[in-house]
Write a protein that holds these residues in place. Structure first.
Motif, PDB file in Angstrom:
ATOM      1  N   VAL A  56       1.004  -1.174   0.190  1.00  0.00           N
ATOM      2  CA  VAL A  56       0.065   0.090   0.032  1.00  0.00           C
ATOM      3  C   VAL A  56       0.737   1.149   0.018  1.00  0.00           C
ATOM      4  CG1 VAL A  56      -1.951   1.204   1.122  1.00  0.00           C
ATOM      5  CG2 VAL A  56      -1.817  -1.036   1.269  1.00  0.00           C
ATOM      6  N   GLU A  57       0.873   2.017  -1.010  1.00  0.00           N
ATOM      7  CA  GLU A  57       1.901   3.114  -1.116  1.00  0.00           C
ATOM      8  C   GLU A  57       0.863   4.383  -1.147  1.00  0.00           C
ATOM      9  OE1 GLU A  57       4.598   5.218  -4.688  1.00  0.00           O
ATOM     10  OE2 GLU A  57       3.747   3.195  -5.099  1.00  0.00           O
ATOM     11  N   LEU A  58       1.116   5.289  -0.584  1.00  0.00           N
ATOM     12  CA  LEU A  58       0.710   6.735  -0.440  1.00  0.00           C
ATOM     13  C   LEU A  58       1.459   7.688  -1.370  1.00  0.00           C
ATOM     14  CD1 LEU A  58      -0.174   6.883   3.445  1.00  0.00           C
ATOM     15  CD2 LEU A  58      -1.470   6.400   1.504  1.00  0.00           C
ATOM     16  N   VAL A  59       0.880   8.341  -2.076  1.00  0.00           N
ATOM     17  CA  VAL A  59       1.515   9.498  -3.177  1.00  0.00           C
ATOM     18  C   VAL A  59       0.821  10.813  -2.520  1.00  0.00           C
ATOM     19  CG1 VAL A  59       2.463   7.998  -4.791  1.00  0.00           C
ATOM     20  CG2 VAL A  59      -0.035   9.014  -5.057  1.00  0.00           C
ATOM     21  N   HIS A  60       1.542  11.909  -2.660  1.00  0.00           N
ATOM     22  CA  HIS A  60       1.188  13.037  -2.162  1.00  0.00           C
ATOM     23  C   HIS A  60       0.569  14.120  -3.116  1.00  0.00           C
ATOM     24  CE1 HIS A  60       3.351  10.706   0.714  1.00  0.00           C
ATOM     25  NE2 HIS A  60       4.435  11.247   0.077  1.00  0.00           N
ATOM     26  N   GLY A  61      -0.515  14.485  -2.727  1.00  0.00           N
ATOM     27  CA  GLY A  61      -1.241  15.193  -4.010  1.00  0.00           C
ATOM     28  C   GLY A  61      -0.998  16.720  -3.953  1.00  0.00           C
ATOM     29  N   PRO A  62      -1.798  17.581  -4.438  1.00  0.00           N
ATOM     30  CA  PRO A  62      -1.648  18.976  -4.836  1.00  0.00           C
ATOM     31  C   PRO A  62      -2.224  20.013  -3.815  1.00  0.00           C
ATOM     32  CG  PRO A  62      -3.227  18.246  -6.235  1.00  0.00           C
ATOM     33  CD  PRO A  62      -2.824  17.076  -5.672  1.00  0.00           C
ATOM     34  N   GLY A  63      -2.526  19.373  -2.528  1.00  0.00           N
ATOM     35  CA  GLY A  63      -3.444  20.106  -1.870  1.00  0.00           C
ATOM     36  C   GLY A  63      -2.724  20.864  -0.695  1.00  0.00           C
ATOM     37  N   CYS A  64      -1.708  21.543  -1.057  1.00  0.00           N
ATOM     38  CA  CYS A  64      -0.737  22.279   0.032  1.00  0.00           C
ATOM     39  C   CYS A  64      -0.873  23.599  -0.619  1.00  0.00           C
ATOM     40  CB  CYS A  64       0.557  21.704   0.141  1.00  0.00           C
ATOM     41  SG  CYS A  64       1.733  23.187   0.632  1.00  0.00           S
ATOM     42  N   PRO A  65      -1.556  24.336  -0.005  1.00  0.00           N
ATOM     43  CA  PRO A  65      -1.856  25.957  -0.640  1.00  0.00           C
ATOM     44  C   PRO A  65      -0.629  26.772  -0.961  1.00  0.00           C
ATOM     45  CG  PRO A  65      -3.144  25.709   1.475  1.00  0.00           C
ATOM     46  CD  PRO A  65      -2.046  24.560   1.328  1.00  0.00           C
ATOM     47  N   VAL A  66       0.351  26.788  -0.452  1.00  0.00           N
ATOM     48  CA  VAL A  66       1.587  27.442  -0.489  1.00  0.00           C
ATOM     49  C   VAL A  66       2.636  26.897  -1.823  1.00  0.00           C
ATOM     50  CG1 VAL A  66       3.694  28.081   0.331  1.00  0.00           C
ATOM     51  CG2 VAL A  66       1.834  28.509   1.969  1.00  0.00           C
ATOM     52  N   CYS A  67       2.273  25.412  -1.547  1.00  0.00           N
ATOM     53  CA  CYS A  67       3.171  24.506  -2.571  1.00  0.00           C
ATOM     54  C   CYS A  67       2.890  24.997  -4.085  1.00  0.00           C
ATOM     55  CB  CYS A  67       3.028  23.135  -2.345  1.00  0.00           C
ATOM     56  SG  CYS A  67       3.694  22.797  -0.689  1.00  0.00           S
ATOM     57  N   VAL A  68       1.744  25.356  -4.284  1.00  0.00           N
ATOM     58  CA  VAL A  68       1.170  25.383  -5.664  1.00  0.00           C
ATOM     59  C   VAL A  68       1.249  26.820  -6.138  1.00  0.00           C
ATOM     60  CG1 VAL A  68      -0.485  23.406  -5.488  1.00  0.00           C
ATOM     61  CG2 VAL A  68      -1.345  25.840  -5.088  1.00  0.00           C
ATOM     62  N   ILE A  69       1.866  27.877  -5.298  1.00  0.00           N
ATOM     63  CA  ILE A  69       1.886  29.012  -5.966  1.00  0.00           C
ATOM     64  C   ILE A  69       2.964  29.270  -6.740  1.00  0.00           C
ATOM     65  CG2 ILE A  69       2.497  31.499  -5.262  1.00  0.00           C
ATOM     66  CD1 ILE A  69      -0.374  30.772  -4.642  1.00  0.00           C
ATOM     67  N   PRO A  70       2.947  29.724  -8.074  1.00  0.00           N
ATOM     68  CA  PRO A  70       3.961  29.715  -9.086  1.00  0.00           C
ATOM     69  C   PRO A  70       5.106  30.965  -8.655  1.00  0.00           C
ATOM     70  CG  PRO A  70       2.344  30.817 -10.057  1.00  0.00           C
ATOM     71  CD  PRO A  70       1.625  30.194  -8.790  1.00  0.00           C
ATOM     72  N   MET A  71       6.291  30.929  -9.177  1.00  0.00           N
ATOM     73  CA  MET A  71       7.323  31.880  -8.932  1.00  0.00           C
ATOM     74  C   MET A  71       6.888  33.317  -9.374  1.00  0.00           C
ATOM     75  SD  MET A  71      10.966  30.082  -9.631  1.00  0.00           S
ATOM     76  CE  MET A  71      12.105  30.545  -8.359  1.00  0.00           C
ATOM     77  N   GLY A  72       6.259  33.465 -10.529  1.00  0.00           N
ATOM     78  CA  GLY A  72       5.931  34.651 -11.059  1.00  0.00           C
ATOM     79  C   GLY A  72       4.945  35.152 -10.158  1.00  0.00           C
ATOM     80  N   ARG A  73       4.275  34.650  -9.603  1.00  0.00           N
ATOM     81  CA  ARG A  73       2.922  35.244  -8.582  1.00  0.00           C
ATOM     82  C   ARG A  73       3.718  35.872  -7.217  1.00  0.00           C
ATOM     83  NH1 ARG A  73      -1.546  36.958 -10.178  1.00  0.00           N
ATOM     84  NH2 ARG A  73      -3.112  36.933  -8.344  1.00  0.00           N
ATOM     85  N   VAL A  74       4.864  35.101  -6.821  1.00  0.00           N
ATOM     86  CA  VAL A  74       5.680  35.622  -5.766  1.00  0.00           C
ATOM     87  C   VAL A  74       6.378  36.847  -6.145  1.00  0.00           C
ATOM     88  CG1 VAL A  74       7.657  35.279  -3.885  1.00  0.00           C
ATOM     89  CG2 VAL A  74       5.988  33.183  -4.675  1.00  0.00           C
ATOM     90  N   ASP A  75       6.737  36.826  -7.386  1.00  0.00           N
ATOM     91  CA  ASP A  75       7.627  38.016  -7.924  1.00  0.00           C
ATOM     92  C   ASP A  75       6.521  39.278  -8.049  1.00  0.00           C
ATOM     93  OD1 ASP A  75       9.689  36.738  -8.276  1.00  0.00           O
ATOM     94  OD2 ASP A  75       9.973  36.520 -10.419  1.00  0.00           O
ATOM     95  N   ASP A  76       5.366  38.789  -8.339  1.00  0.00           N
ATOM     96  CA  ASP A  76       4.139  40.006  -8.715  1.00  0.00           C
ATOM     97  C   ASP A  76       4.147  40.546  -7.315  1.00  0.00           C
ATOM     98  OD1 ASP A  76       4.023  39.638 -11.403  1.00  0.00           O
ATOM     99  OD2 ASP A  76       1.936  38.501 -11.160  1.00  0.00           O
ATOM    100  N   GLY A  77       4.016  39.643  -6.137  1.00  0.00           N
ATOM    101  CA  GLY A  77       3.696  40.049  -4.913  1.00  0.00           C
ATOM    102  C   GLY A  77       4.994  40.878  -4.331  1.00  0.00           C
ATOM    103  N   ILE A  78       6.132  40.768  -4.617  1.00  0.00           N
ATOM    104  CA  ILE A  78       7.218  41.394  -4.249  1.00  0.00           C
ATOM    105  C   ILE A  78       7.136  42.715  -4.768  1.00  0.00           C
ATOM    106  CG2 ILE A  78       9.804  41.633  -4.448  1.00  0.00           C
ATOM    107  CD1 ILE A  78       9.744  38.605  -3.775  1.00  0.00           C
ATOM    108  N   ALA A  79       6.662  42.764  -6.084  1.00  0.00           N
ATOM    109  CA  ALA A  79       6.658  44.132  -6.917  1.00  0.00           C
ATOM    110  C   ALA A  79       5.785  44.880  -6.341  1.00  0.00           C
ATOM    111  CB  ALA A  79       6.323  44.029  -8.210  1.00  0.00           C
ATOM    112  N   LEU A  80       4.725  44.635  -5.864  1.00  0.00           N
ATOM    113  CA  LEU A  80       3.595  45.268  -5.142  1.00  0.00           C
ATOM    114  C   LEU A  80       4.203  45.794  -3.719  1.00  0.00           C
ATOM    115  CD1 LEU A  80       0.002  43.685  -5.512  1.00  0.00           C
ATOM    116  CD2 LEU A  80       0.787  46.132  -5.956  1.00  0.00           C
TER     117      LEU A  80
END
Ligand code: SF4
Lengths: 371, 52
Positions: A56-80
């Motif tokens: 029985v293998e557990l694999v980890h999905g995309p449900g971590c809110p911080v993990c899915v934020i792309p780099m460009g979005r962080v850059d946008d935040g920093i610009a603001l």
């Protein structure tokens, strides 16, 4: 502690582990995805996977809110955040997510006025006590967090707070699951469904998983016995030839969700045609923006936001981790160049990230102990 | 968290976590709640009631 102690009972855990062992077919490999980062954290914190049979293998999905934020979005935040008139507010985890030229924490060290908040309501309070500054809240998270943002925007409107706005990066849970199920990379036998998102959306939105893809899903709580019981329930469905949505977390999750939360979200947000996810690329109708009626509170309309797209660093394999294609320790930089203190990718930042969970609970090895 | 007091006019409640830490919570999504009720709170909003 009610609802907690009884779900951490080691004796009951051993009983469930024995039942799981009895329920698996020898020679068959089972691959289940736990969608939510909270589950990933609990699994490694409590050693749930050590109680599972080797097949029985557990694999980890995309449900971590911080993990899915792309780099460009962080850059946008920093610009603001670098604008002199702006106080930029965000959740603590978000401060450490790397953009292409550093994180919000780095920008803060360089003088930007960036403040950590526990809730959007805290950000609104900052706006009220700083009427001569523009306060921007960087809203991230799935449907669990979106109602909080929506209520705060309604409150800002009702109280006439003009210097508050929101950079909305909320995402929704169903589109990435559909994208994963459509992906040829991944063969899954079932899902441990997200507990907290389901308090808002209910279990019904997951009916497409058994209906369209023939996979069982069990919405589960976050204590070790919740997760073991959910796995037991998935195995029972498979053994009995059933395939449906079940709700193990009925003590918290109503099958229909929270209608008031859904209503307030529908009033304040609308779906973006596309939204970029870290490692998963653009997914249609998977992100939220402020609805027309709340456009005056939209930071992306109030200020000029660069809207940059940035490719992930070459060494980063967060995309594969988020899709469950590789385990964190299979990433070449796991635990060496990428650690929670100096993360290269998002999955190492939040405690809900799979890489951080593996690192913090000592899962550096390829083999796990098997009962 | 456990509800300690309710400000119905503002749709807010003072709630205490298991460790005693108190915070103000939006209760619009779970009203009515009364002191002693337990609520599941995420990002400052009570998402669901857990009974007394
Ligand atoms: S180890 Fe770091 S770079 Fe590699 S997948 Fe995990 S977070 Fe991403």
């Amino acid at each position: 502690m009610r609802y907690v102690d009884e779900f951490r009972d080691p004796e009951l855990g051993r009983v469930l582990a024995t039942e799981i062992l009895a329920a698996v077919e020898p020679g068959r490999h089972y691959k289940f995805m736990e969608v939510c980062g909270g589950h990933t954290h609990s699994i490694y914190k409590y050693g749930v996977d050590d109680l599972l049979p080797a097949n029985v293998e557990l694999v980890h999905g995309p449900g971590c809110p911080v993990c899915v934020i792309p780099m460009g979005r962080v850059d946008d935040g920093i610009a603001l955040a670098r604008r002199p008139e702006v106080i930029f507010t965000c959740f603590g985890d978000m401060m450490r997510v790397p953009g292409s030229e550093g994180s919000l924490l780095d920008a803060k060290a360089e003088g930007a006025d960036i403040r950590m908040v526990y809730s959007p309501l805290d950000a609104l309070r900052i706006a009220k006590s700083n009427p001569d500054r523009e306060v921007v809240f960087f809203a991230i998270g799935f449907e669990t967090t979106a109602p909080s943002t929506a209520l705060t925007l309604k409150r800002a409107r009702a109280e006439g707070v003009k210097n508050f706005s929101c950079m909305c990066s909320h995402v929704t849970i169903v589109p990435p699951l559909r994208a994963l199920l459509d992906s040829p990379d991944l063969r899954l036998d079932g899902f441990v469904g997200p507990g907290h998102v389901s308090t808002v959306v209910g279990a019904r939105p997951f009916e497409f998983i058994p209906a369209d893809y023939g996979k069982p899903i069990v919405v589960a709580g976050f204590e070790p016995l919740d997760i073991l019981q959910a796995i037991r329930m998935i195995l029972a469905q498979l053994a009995e030839g059933r395939c449906e949505v079940e709700n193990q977390y009925a003590r918290v999750v109503p099958y229909e969700g929270n209608p008031r939360a859904l209503e307030v979200m529908a009033e304040v947000f609308e779906l973006r045609p596309h939204f970029e996810w870290r490692g998963l690329g653009f997914i249609s109708q998977s992100g939220l923006k402020l609805a027309e009626a709340y456009a005056d509170l939209d930071a992306e309309l109030r200020f000029e936001v660069p809207g940059v797209r940035v490719a992930d660093p070459k060494a980063c394999q967060c995309g594969e981790v988020l899709k469950g294609v590789i385990k964190p320790w299979e990433c070449k930089v796991f635990g060496t160049a990428c650690t929670p203190e100096r993360p290269i990718g998002t999955c190492m930042v939040s405690s809900e990230g799979a890489c951080a969970a593996y690192y913090n609970f000592g899962r550096f090895a390829r083999e796990r102990e098997v009962v | 968290m456990q509800v300690e007091s309710v400000d119905e006019a503002r749709g807010l409640a003072l709630c205490a976590a298991e460790d005693g830490a108190r915070s103000t919570v939006e209760i619009a999504l779970v009203e009515p709640v009364v002191p002693g009720d337990r609520v599941l709170v995420h990002a400052g909003v009570a998402l669901t009631g857990l009974g007394a």
